[in-house]
Every structure is written in structure tokens, then in C-alpha cells.
Design a protein around this motif. Sequence first.
Motif: not given
Length: 206
Positions: A30-37, A39-44, A175-183
Motif C-alpha cells: 500500500s505504501i508503494i502504491a499510494s505514491k503512484s499517480k 492506475l497502470f503504475r499501481s498495477l505494475l 479519480l479524486g486528485r483534482t478535488r481532494l488531496n487524497i494521495g
Amino acid sequence: MELGIVSTLIAGLLLGIKHSFEPDHVIAVSIIASKSKSLFRSLLAGVCWGLGHSFVLLMVGLLAIVLKFQIPPKIESGFEIAVGIMLVYLGGSSLFAMNRRSGYLSLDKVNNMIYAKSIAIGGIHGLAGSAALTILVLSTVDDAAVGALYILVFGAGTIIGMACFTTALALPIVLGRTRLNIGKALEFTTALVSLCFGGYYLYCHV
């Protein structure tokens, strides 16, 4: 191929998927995936974790099947401690990086480091969980080729499971990066959980 072997391989695939969702696996990736911007990078990242995990399991599994080798309890306990240390490190370093803007950006830009970390994390988890898997393999099959095939199918299950998880984790970020700082919120949460769970994991295995 005999029906019994087919059913064993199907069970291995399903167990591999289930195995990928164990708490220590999910928290670390989760720590690694949460840094990805994306879907493809997270999947990889999830696929890389599965590849590292599967490679180690295959090597240890083949030793267990061909040489009748089993990991001594003390060494197995050492691998579990390594997982706890890794979780604490991942959580602590991620929190530290968030306080240093430049460090956070470098982790996000150097994708090769993210994937290399995923492979290394998967490999460490493969060592920690290899004893239980090899015991299961040795108790169900006698043929080395079938045993190796079982481990490969099990590994494919872990890749599928982790790829699905990391993609699902990245979905709200994308999906939410333009509205909230979810990342950043997700990165902080996963780092804190990793730090706390890693400490608890060490407490249970030391």
C-alpha cells in the motif's frame, strides 16, 4: 492431466490470491502504491511484488521438493522478524519523506525505484511465508514437476490478487486528485499503519 492434479492446481491458484491479501502484504505494498499517480503504475507495482514473491517461493519450494529441505524454525522466525523490520522502515521512511518535499517528489519520479522496491518487498515476504507453502506442497504432491507447477500457479494467484488490490487502491487517488488531496492522506495513513503494524509484528515474533 489427472483430475486430482487439476484440482490441486486450482486450489493453489485460489490460495495464491487469498495469500496476497494477508495484512503484512497489503500494508507493505500500500505504501508503494499510494505514491503512484496512475492506475497502470499501481498495477505494475502489484505485479512486481508478485514476481519477487513468486521467484523466492519457487527457489525455496524446489529445494524443499527435490532435496527434501525444510527451513529450520529459528531461520523461519528470523525471516518473520525481517518482515517486521521492513514494515517499520517503510512506514518511518515514508513519513520522513512526506516532511521533505524534495524526497517525496524523488520517490514519485523515479519509477524504477518503486518497482525495484516492490520486487524486494515481495521477495522478503516470499522468504517469510515459504515454510508454510512448502509444507503444503510436500503434503499434497510427490512429483517434483507437479510441485514446481503448483508453486508457479500459486505465484500467479499472488500476482493476480496483488495487481487487483493495488489498482483498486489507486482508483480513488486518480479519480479524486483534482478535488481532494487524497494521495497525501492515503500515503500518510498507510505509512502510519505500516509503522504501527510493523512494531506489533516484531513484538509477536521476537
